[in-house]
Design a protein around this motif. Structure first.
Motif, PDB file in Angstrom:
ATOM      1  N   GLU A  37     -32.380  -1.452 -20.546  1.00 44.20           N
ATOM      2  CA  GLU A  37     -32.731  -1.996 -19.239  1.00 44.20           C
ATOM      3  C   GLU A  37     -33.761  -1.117 -18.534  1.00 44.20           C
ATOM      4  N   ALA A  38     -33.609   0.203 -18.632  1.00 43.77           N
ATOM      5  CA  ALA A  38     -34.572   1.121 -18.019  1.00 43.77           C
ATOM      6  C   ALA A  38     -35.949   0.949 -18.654  1.00 43.77           C
ATOM      7  N   TYR A  39     -35.974   0.810 -19.949  1.00 45.96           N
ATOM      8  CA  TYR A  39     -37.222   0.595 -20.687  1.00 45.96           C
ATOM      9  C   TYR A  39     -37.923  -0.675 -20.201  1.00 45.96           C
ATOM     10  N   LEU A  40     -37.154  -1.754 -20.062  1.00 45.62           N
ATOM     11  CA  LEU A  40     -37.733  -3.018 -19.607  1.00 45.62           C
ATOM     12  C   LEU A  40     -38.265  -2.922 -18.176  1.00 45.62           C
ATOM     13  N   LEU A  41     -37.526  -2.272 -17.300  1.00 52.34           N
ATOM     14  CA  LEU A  41     -37.974  -2.126 -15.914  1.00 52.34           C
ATOM     15  C   LEU A  41     -39.272  -1.334 -15.837  1.00 52.34           C
ATOM     16  N   LEU A  42     -39.377  -0.284 -16.619  1.00 49.13           N
ATOM     17  CA  LEU A  42     -40.594   0.524 -16.610  1.00 49.13           C
ATOM     18  C   LEU A  42     -41.777  -0.257 -17.173  1.00 49.13           C
ATOM     19  N   LEU A  43     -41.528  -1.082 -18.188  1.00 48.37           N
ATOM     20  CA  LEU A  43     -42.586  -1.938 -18.719  1.00 48.37           C
ATOM     21  C   LEU A  43     -43.097  -2.897 -17.646  1.00 48.37           C
ATOM     22  N   GLN A  44     -42.173  -3.500 -16.902  1.00 50.73           N
ATOM     23  CA  GLN A  44     -42.555  -4.425 -15.839  1.00 50.73           C
ATOM     24  C   GLN A  44     -43.376  -3.726 -14.761  1.00 50.73           C
ATOM     25  N   GLU A  45     -43.010  -2.508 -14.434  1.00 50.23           N
ATOM     26  CA  GLU A  45     -43.673  -1.791 -13.347  1.00 50.23           C
ATOM     27  C   GLU A  45     -45.033  -1.245 -13.742  1.00 50.23           C
ATOM     28  N   GLU A  54     -39.609   9.333 -19.045  1.00 51.20           N
ATOM     29  CA  GLU A  54     -39.534   8.323 -17.985  1.00 51.20           C
ATOM     30  C   GLU A  54     -38.318   7.423 -18.169  1.00 51.20           C
ATOM     31  N   ILE A  55     -38.075   7.025 -19.401  1.00 46.47           N
ATOM     32  CA  ILE A  55     -36.925   6.162 -19.676  1.00 46.47           C
ATOM     33  C   ILE A  55     -35.626   6.889 -19.350  1.00 46.47           C
ATOM     34  N   ALA A  56     -35.547   8.151 -19.766  1.00 46.68           N
ATOM     35  CA  ALA A  56     -34.340   8.927 -19.514  1.00 46.68           C
ATOM     36  C   ALA A  56     -34.082   9.078 -18.022  1.00 46.68           C
ATOM     37  N   LEU A 120     -43.711 -10.791 -20.943  1.00 48.68           N
ATOM     38  CA  LEU A 120     -45.079 -10.484 -21.372  1.00 48.68           C
ATOM     39  C   LEU A 120     -45.315  -8.987 -21.617  1.00 48.68           C
ATOM     40  N   PRO A 121     -44.871  -8.084 -20.736  1.00 50.00           N
ATOM     41  CA  PRO A 121     -45.107  -6.653 -21.013  1.00 50.00           C
ATOM     42  C   PRO A 121     -44.498  -6.191 -22.337  1.00 50.00           C
ATOM     43  N   LEU A 122     -43.283  -6.643 -22.642  1.00 53.71           N
ATOM     44  CA  LEU A 122     -42.662  -6.279 -23.909  1.00 53.71           C
ATOM     45  C   LEU A 122     -43.426  -6.891 -25.072  1.00 53.71           C
ATOM     46  N   TRP A 123     -43.849  -8.133 -24.917  1.00 52.23           N
ATOM     47  CA  TRP A 123     -44.611  -8.810 -25.974  1.00 52.23           C
ATOM     48  C   TRP A 123     -45.873  -8.022 -26.321  1.00 52.23           C
ATOM     49  N   ARG A 124     -46.535  -7.488 -25.321  1.00 56.83           N
ATOM     50  CA  ARG A 124     -47.758  -6.731 -25.579  1.00 56.83           C
ATOM     51  C   ARG A 124     -47.478  -5.437 -26.343  1.00 56.83           C
TER      52      ARG A 124
END
Length: 215
Positions: A37-45, A54-56, A120-124
């Motif tokens: 979830e942290a990884y996904l939030l950072l990708l979105q931001e 950053e993830i940690a 989209l951010p994860l897809w990229r």
């Protein structure tokens, strides 16, 4: 026969045996989920691959905790892709499949746009390398997502596709899949700067023109 005699002694012992949960495993799974979830939030931001630090920091764990659960950030991306595919399937339940043409188009583009906006951010990250350089596990997930888009198109536009010969049908499905791809949505929203509703209108209008008319 009494009620006590009706139950075999070994069954009584089995029922009275306390249920044991593996607390350590549950905590590990929760940590794994929070890291994803942290990884996904950072990708979105930030719209880029976040660092382990950053993830940690976002997840509230140490960098060591990340690499105890994922061998590297590529493995984390793969686990996140599996999570996204599962969540995406749950969120994208087909609606208005038996509706009229306009209702089906509206339903399809809205559901598809929501998925593209969210993932989209994860897809990229997953498709950031040329096809020949993509790890096999990542490539398999990419193809799974693309096939799911094709299957949704075939479901939502079954009446129109049924009116075509096989070659024309396949050509149209591929054209529609390209139109409603992550890459297309990213171009509309970011490169051309279209607001949500305007981007939806572009997709809906194009699909309406591409589909054959059926009685």
């Amino acid at each position: 026969m009494t009620s006590h005699e009706a139950v075999p002694p070994d069954a009584v012992e089995a029922v009275s045996e306390p249920i044991r949960f593996d607390g350590r495993r549950l905590r590990s799974e929760r940590t794994r989920h929070l890291i994803i979830e942290a990884y996904l939030l950072l990708l979105q931001e930030h719209r880029r691959m976040p660092t382990a630090a950053e993830i940690a920091a976002r997840a509230g764990y140490s960098v060591r905790s990340i690499f105890e659960r994922f061998t590297d950030l590529e493995a984390l991306s793969l686990a996140t892709a599996d999570y996204a595919i599962a969540v995406g399937q749950a969120e994208a339940e087909p609606r208005d499949v038996d509706g009229d043409r306009a209702a089906r188009i509206r339903s399809h583009v809205h559901t598809r746009a929501q998925a593209c906006e969210k993932w989209l951010p994860l897809w990229r990250i997953l498709t950031g390398k040329p096809v020949e350089e993509q790890p096999p596990d990542i490539r398999a997930r990419v193809l799974t997502v693309r096939r799911a888009n094709v299957e949704r198109l075939e479901l939502m536009y079954r009446p129109e596709l049924a009116a075509l010969d096989p070659k024309s049908r396949d050509t149209l499905v591929l054209a529609l899949a390209t139109l409603t791809s992550f890459e297309s949505w990213g171009a509309l929203r970011e490169d051309f700067g279209l607001p949500w509703e305007a981007a939806l209108d572009v997709w809906a209008s194009a699909i309406e023109r591409m589909l054959p008319q059926v009685s």
